[in-house]
Design a protein around this motif. Structure first.
Motif, mmCIF file in Angstrom:
data_model
loop_
_atom_site.group_PDB
_atom_site.id
_atom_site.type_symbol
_atom_site.label_atom_id
_atom_site.label_comp_id
_atom_site.label_asym_id
_atom_site.label_seq_id
_atom_site.Cartn_x
_atom_site.Cartn_y
_atom_site.Cartn_z
ATOM 1 N N GLU A 1 51.591 48.027 36.256
ATOM 2 C CA GLU A 1 52.440 48.184 37.434
ATOM 3 C C GLU A 1 53.611 47.219 37.261
ATOM 4 O O GLU A 1 53.415 46.055 36.918
ATOM 5 N N GLY A 2 54.813 47.692 37.453
ATOM 6 C CA GLY A 2 55.987 46.833 37.271
ATOM 7 C C GLY A 2 56.284 46.531 35.821
ATOM 8 O O GLY A 2 56.941 45.533 35.508
ATOM 9 N N ALA B 1 59.964 45.700 34.652
ATOM 10 C CA ALA B 1 60.435 44.375 35.025
ATOM 11 C C ALA B 1 59.756 43.314 34.155
ATOM 12 O O ALA B 1 60.399 42.349 33.734
ATOM 13 N N ARG C 1 63.801 44.895 42.488
ATOM 14 C CA ARG C 1 62.613 45.047 43.361
ATOM 15 C C ARG C 1 63.029 45.222 44.824
ATOM 16 O O ARG C 1 62.475 46.054 45.521
ATOM 17 N N ARG D 1 64.117 48.648 45.750
ATOM 18 C CA ARG D 1 63.044 49.635 45.821
ATOM 19 C C ARG D 1 62.282 49.556 47.147
ATOM 20 O O ARG D 1 61.406 50.360 47.402
#
Length: 149
Positions: free
Chosen positions: A85-86, A89, A145, A148
């Motif tokens: 997840e992520g 980034a 982030r 989003r």
């Protein structure tokens, strides 16, 4: 071949044209397109029709840069993996071990070649670039982030 499988193979081809090792790109694409939350190395090898050793190498490469992670799977003896997840980034953050490795390699090179040598000047630029990147990326990632929600 399903549309999803074809799209995964196309993505892998694109990634390998961009410099990613071909089998690592295929494993990465398979993980991205997997419909289950986690997948085992054996399942990846079977799905991609490649050797377990090749999958293992690809998993190591993708773990080092922060794109995938091992996850617990209660009741299973096999290691399970998932796309983090992520992940994007993380790929561009301080959690990416490779950025620190590059910075450290530049420092070692500077120490060996001398800061004022021709090679040393190149290595100083390399070190300074990665230091700048590491200083600026947190704010960029946070803005992403925030955008989003």
């Amino acid at each position: 071949m399903t549309d999803a499988m074809a799209a995964a193979e196309q993505l892998a081809l694109t990634l390998s044209k961009g410099g990613l090792q071909r089998m690592t790109a295929r494993v990465m694409s398979a993980l991205l397109f997997a419909e289950q939350e986690t997948i085992t190395a054996g399942e990846l090898a079977e799905r991609l029709r490649i050797s377990p050793g090749t999958v293992s190498t690809a998993i190591k490469n993708l773990t080092v840069v922060g794109l995938i992670e091992r996850v617990p799977a209660p009741g299973s003896r096999r290691e399970h993996f998932r796309f983090r997840e992520g992940a994007w980034a993380i790929l561009m953050s301080g959690q990416n071990e490779m950025i620190q490795v590059m910075q450290d390699a530049a420092e070692q090179g500077i120490a060996a070649a001398g800061e004022h040598s021709i090679a040393g000047r190149r290595l100083v630029e390399m070190r300074d670039f990665y230091a700048y990147l590491m200083a600026e990326l947190p704010a960029i990632i946070q803005r992403w982030r925030d955008s989003r929600g």
